[in-house]
Design a protein around this motif. Structure first.
Motif, short mmCIF file in Angstrom:
data_model
loop_
_atom_site.label_atom_id
_atom_site.label_comp_id
_atom_site.label_asym_id
_atom_site.label_seq_id
_atom_site.Cartn_x
_atom_site.Cartn_y
_atom_site.Cartn_z
N SER A 59 9.44 -7.14 1.34
CA SER A 59 7.88 -7.16 1.01
C SER A 59 7.05 -6.67 2.26
CB SER A 59 7.64 -8.26 0.19
OG SER A 59 5.97 -7.74 -0.50
N ALA A 60 7.16 -7.58 3.09
CA ALA A 60 6.27 -7.54 4.40
C ALA A 60 6.49 -6.03 5.11
CB ALA A 60 6.80 -8.67 5.46
N ARG A 61 7.76 -5.31 5.02
CA ARG A 61 7.94 -4.17 5.44
C ARG A 61 7.51 -3.18 4.74
NH1 ARG A 61 13.57 -4.41 8.47
NH2 ARG A 61 12.96 -2.34 9.02
N LEU A 62 7.06 -3.18 3.72
CA LEU A 62 6.63 -1.91 2.72
C LEU A 62 5.30 -1.58 3.11
CD1 LEU A 62 7.63 -3.48 -0.65
CD2 LEU A 62 8.43 -1.50 0.14
N THR A 63 4.97 -0.35 2.73
CA THR A 63 3.84 0.04 3.18
C THR A 63 2.46 -0.56 2.05
OG1 THR A 63 3.81 1.70 1.13
CG2 THR A 63 4.39 2.68 3.39
N PRO A 64 1.54 -0.91 2.65
CA PRO A 64 0.53 -1.68 1.70
C PRO A 64 0.38 -1.18 0.40
CG PRO A 64 -0.53 -1.20 3.96
CD PRO A 64 0.68 -0.42 4.05
N GLU A 65 0.41 0.19 0.08
CA GLU A 65 0.10 0.59 -1.27
C GLU A 65 1.31 0.06 -2.02
OE1 GLU A 65 0.41 2.96 1.39
OE2 GLU A 65 -1.63 2.18 1.86
N ALA A 66 2.44 0.23 -1.71
CA ALA A 66 3.71 0.11 -2.35
C ALA A 66 3.67 -1.28 -2.52
CB ALA A 66 5.00 0.68 -1.54
N ARG A 67 3.65 -2.35 -1.60
CA ARG A 67 3.59 -3.92 -1.62
C ARG A 67 2.57 -4.18 -2.64
NH1 ARG A 67 1.49 -5.59 2.79
NH2 ARG A 67 3.05 -4.80 3.97
N ASN A 68 1.28 -3.88 -2.54
CA ASN A 68 0.30 -4.11 -3.68
C ASN A 68 0.97 -4.15 -4.89
OD1 ASN A 68 -1.03 -5.24 -1.38
ND2 ASN A 68 -2.42 -3.43 -1.32
N ALA A 69 1.14 -2.74 -5.32
CA ALA A 69 1.48 -2.29 -6.43
C ALA A 69 2.67 -3.06 -7.14
CB ALA A 69 2.08 -0.78 -6.55
N ILE A 70 3.84 -3.32 -6.26
CA ILE A 70 5.04 -4.18 -6.60
C ILE A 70 4.48 -5.54 -7.04
CG2 ILE A 70 6.96 -4.98 -6.05
CD1 ILE A 70 7.64 -2.35 -4.37
N GLU A 71 3.87 -6.20 -5.94
CA GLU A 71 3.78 -7.61 -6.15
C GLU A 71 2.75 -7.94 -7.34
OE1 GLU A 71 5.17 -9.93 -4.63
OE2 GLU A 71 5.95 -8.48 -3.19
N HIS A 72 1.81 -6.79 -7.42
CA HIS A 72 0.81 -6.77 -8.74
C HIS A 72 1.71 -6.94 -9.87
CE1 HIS A 72 -2.45 -6.88 -11.51
NE2 HIS A 72 -2.09 -5.69 -12.05
N LEU A 73 2.72 -6.17 -10.14
CA LEU A 73 3.50 -6.04 -11.43
C LEU A 73 4.32 -7.40 -11.49
CD1 LEU A 73 5.03 -2.36 -11.47
CD2 LEU A 73 3.34 -3.49 -12.92
N LEU A 74 4.84 -7.92 -10.36
CA LEU A 74 5.49 -9.06 -10.21
C LEU A 74 4.84 -10.41 -10.68
CD1 LEU A 74 7.67 -8.75 -6.88
CD2 LEU A 74 8.41 -9.27 -9.42
N THR A 75 3.50 -10.14 -10.92
CA THR A 75 2.75 -11.38 -11.67
C THR A 75 2.77 -11.36 -12.95
OG1 THR A 75 0.65 -9.86 -11.47
CG2 THR A 75 0.80 -11.17 -9.68
N TYR A 76 3.34 -10.33 -13.82
CA TYR A 76 3.41 -10.36 -15.22
C TYR A 76 4.76 -11.12 -15.36
CZ TYR A 76 -0.70 -7.09 -15.13
OH TYR A 76 -1.52 -6.57 -14.92
N PRO A 77 4.87 -11.97 -16.61
CA PRO A 77 6.01 -12.64 -16.89
C PRO A 77 7.37 -11.47 -17.11
CG PRO A 77 4.40 -12.96 -18.57
CD PRO A 77 3.74 -12.35 -17.54
N GLU A 78 8.48 -12.07 -17.07
CA GLU A 78 9.51 -11.10 -17.53
C GLU A 78 9.59 -10.84 -18.79
OE1 GLU A 78 13.29 -12.85 -17.19
OE2 GLU A 78 14.19 -10.83 -17.68
N ASP A 79 9.81 -9.44 -19.19
CA ASP A 79 9.90 -9.12 -20.77
C ASP A 79 8.55 -8.79 -21.20
OD1 ASP A 79 12.66 -9.48 -20.15
OD2 ASP A 79 12.79 -11.19 -21.50
N SER A 80 7.29 -8.72 -20.27
CA SER A 80 6.07 -8.68 -20.91
C SER A 80 5.98 -7.19 -20.68
CB SER A 80 5.06 -9.27 -20.10
OG SER A 80 4.99 -9.09 -18.90
N ALA A 81 4.79 -6.61 -21.43
CA ALA A 81 4.67 -5.18 -21.30
C ALA A 81 4.30 -4.91 -19.82
CB ALA A 81 3.33 -4.78 -22.20
N GLY A 82 3.44 -5.96 -19.21
CA GLY A 82 3.05 -5.73 -17.78
C GLY A 82 4.28 -5.55 -17.04
N SER A 83 5.52 -6.12 -17.09
CA SER A 83 6.54 -6.06 -16.40
C SER A 83 7.22 -4.84 -16.54
CB SER A 83 7.36 -7.13 -16.41
OG SER A 83 8.41 -7.48 -17.73
#
Lengths: 466, 466
Positions: B114-138
């Protein structure tokens, strides 16, 4: 089927109120409902109420409702509505859905309605009816966009704009060989609109042979292909390579849901039912359930025979009888686990028929381990009850404990093995592996389980309490 | 997820041969395979073999493979591949799939990558990771087409042509309020291309409020909406009405398949497993199965207690013991039928929690009828065996036959009732009704069944053989 799959909300809302048979239902519940909600609502009504309701809808709304596969009373509507109204609705419906609905209409009425259809509609519908139910042929729509490979991107776009409203999907365009009319390749709308209008259509076509299916393929295989390759629609081609229709993803989602319902019901040990639970008649319900229940009951009678064989042992050691249900059920439970695992593994193509032996080699040690665990629990139970004086299992209670434990290892192992092999056998002989219901497995395992139990008891307890 | 849902064959074919670790597999099997076939093949290999394989693929092909949700070893790949390669792949993957995969990666490795990802990619991915598994958000992707409602049809088309390659789907265009940026309505590509380029986008928009879901909605509800309204994609909006992503139909099909597997396994009386059957480790397999098996076993111990209570009766009339398995299993079987019916009826929203009483009123007569049928069969069995002298049930065999029959009516009725109520109870207390496995139901019914059996026997046989 029917519904424009690409209109991101599945058809117009209808203002139901104007069409509402007074007193039939609270207006508030349907005011401006989406067609899918209307269908859900009508499914909860009797066919008569639904017919009264549909007959009052403006023609195009009636068509919208009838075009929804989840609408449970569509066939009844055609039987109950005045012929002219029914014919008008059929003409308006998508051919694939119309065929689907006619399939269940009383033959006489079917004939009368069919005779009054326009020749084009009649031929299209009757042709679809020649395909078996649940086949790709019966799922497919014939309303797709086809263009000769000689056209340009621009020509194709113009054509799509012209025919858009009469096609079920326009997101995949099927390119035919101008001479043979065979399916050559597929162009997706997204590539098309980003292509150069003057360029030949081939320039934006997919660079590989299209993934297709055949009209006789069953819906499960169609669903598997759509899911595996993420298709919006899959072309259905005949043996000569000619495109005869397409199955769209929404039809497949509906098919998957139906399929899942059937599987769950079969796994529950009954015949699958089509109607919603609350609508199915009492006699229908009995029919669907009594059959399997009787088969299982008659097979289970062998347990009585098995017990009779060992009735002398039981006379001597009534204590053995106390653990019959406990020991026996464990075999059925482990069997049902193994069965459900293999049913899905086969469905997802994780294992093939030829893997049956590898599976057996996995289930035997698994079963022994699980049986061992239960065996220990069983021994503990007997020790504790004996120790606390809750029950007296007799002077040889240690031997009894060992008997129970050893029997459990044998029974759970046999259960896991039998349970895992059953779906293979069913598939091999051409049945749906999902017909391997838990009750079915349990029944299979029960008789053998009793045999194992009493044999083990005989070996261990002979000379003491036997 | 990941895959362009609208490319009617799910991504480019890859010529695997060039990337093939020599000796790993027969070239013929993968020559020019479709990426989905490659995934199917790799799922059958060990993670190590898969890693060796993927590491040799050209970067864009590796991304293609990793982007496939059915690929079982995606997370293992990120752990095994050299960090730079793993990061490059993550950058190439669609954010929703990348988040999905990272969810299962060892936290330390996750952090490094994650640390080596571009800031855009990191933020987008880490944001999605805040949603519980099997939720629409994930499940959702953030790669959709949005335009302000002030644009014209022509402007929108040009925009789509420009961004097409970077979007997961372009078949639904989301129109936002220019001021509030809230989701206003949806335009489908098919309407857009048939619209007048000079006209405002609103002129081709759907005439009603879009059907949306929330990031916390679970995937089953998302699937239900997509299936019900035939959506290509459903917009995910936050509490303030802002569009934060979309769930596409192919993600939902994948989710449905996973869901079905979990349901079938739970209904088989075990915990759901994620890995393919052949890949899951022995210990993992035991873990998933032993839990429920032990719970069922311990509950089933009550049958032993019940038998102990009636051991005096058994002493007097050993013949009663002979029918224990037969009579008991019938209750479990009818219960499992009722349970599977209600599980699906609830899943398809054919019945609601509040309908539990209506269901009970249907199951009681059904159970009595079914029990009656089995009762007759049971009596016939006893008469025939007695008549043909196959077994001697004693002088009071007629009374015994009546006992068995009456017990069956009671037990099957109770089984149907208990089996139909269990899913309601589970749902009521917040569990998945599909956890009501046949073994679970059988166990519940067995103890009561024994009680009913012996009580009926006591009433009918008291003074004769008891």
């Amino acid at each position: 089927m029917g519904r424009k799959t690409d209109d991101s909300a599945g058809g117009p809302r209808m203002n139901i109120e104007t069409a509402l048979p007074s007193g039939l239902l609270p207006l508030t519940r349907l005011g401006g409902a989406h067609v899918a909600d209307t269908v859900e609502f009508l499914n909860g009504k009797t066919p008569e109420e639904a017919a009264e309701f549909v007959s009052r809808l403006p023609p195009d709304w009636a068509v919208e409702v009838m075009d929804q596969p989840p609408f449970a009373w569509a066939s009844e509507m055609l039987e109950m509505l005045p012929a002219d109204k029914a014919v008008a609705i059929l003409e308006g419906m998508s051919t694939d859905r119309a065929a689907d609905v006619l399939r269940w209409v009383d033959p006489e009425i079917h004939a009368t309605l069919s005779a009054r259809l326009t020749p084009e509609a009649r031929n299209a519908i009757e042709h679809l009816l020649t395909y078996p139910e649940d086949s790709a042929g019966s799922l497919m729509t014939t309303e797709m966009v086809t263009v000769p490979s000689t056209w340009t991107v621009g020509q194709t776009l113009d054509h799509i704009r012209a025919v858009e409203r009469t096609r079920e999907t326009i997101y995949a365009i099927y390119v035919l060989d101008p001479a043979t009319k065979r399916l050559q390749n597929i162009v997706t709308l997204r590539r098309l609109i980003s292509g150069d209008p003057a360029a030949p259509i081939a320039s934006v076509a997919q660079p590989y042979a299209p993934i297709t299916t055949t009209p006789m393929a069953n819906r499960e295989d169609v669903a598997r292909l759509i899911a595996k390759y993420d298709l919006l629609a899959i072309p259905v081609v005949d043996s000569t390579g000619h495109l005869i229709g397409i199955c769209t993803f929404d039809d497949v989602i509906d098919a998957m849901i139906e399929e899942q319902t059937e599987d769950v019901q079969r796994m529950g040990g009954m015949e699958a039912i089509d109607e919603p639970y609350m609508q199915i008649s009492f006699t229908e319900m009995i029919k669907k359930r009594a059959g399997w229940l009787c088969i299982l009951f008659v097979s289970e009678m062998f347990t009585a025979s098995a017990m009779q064989v060992f009735s002398d042992e039981l006379e001597k050691a009534i204590v053995l009888a106390l653990f019959v249900p406990l020991v026996m059920s464990s075999g059925g439970n482990s069997g049902s686990q193994a069965t459900s695992l293999i049913i899905r593994a086969l469905a997802l193509r994780q294992v093939q028929l030829k893997d049956w032996f590898r599976v057996a080699l996995r289930e035997i040690p698994t079963g022994m381990m699980l049986g061992g665990i239960l065996g220990v629990l069983g021994m503990i139970r007997i020790m504790v009850w004996q120790g606390l004086g809750l029950f007296d299992y007799g002077p040889h209670w240690q031997l009894l404990a060992i008997t129970i434990a050893s029997a459990l290892v044998g029974i759970v192992t046999f259960g896991s093995l039998a349970g895992s092999m059953l779906p293979f056998i069913l598939k091999r002989v051409g049945f749906d592996p999902a017909s391997a219901s838990a009750p079915f497995v349990a029944t299979l395992v029960d008789v053998t389980g009793l045999m194992i139990y009493f044999s083990v008891a005989y070996l261990i307890l002979k000379g003491t309490i036997l």
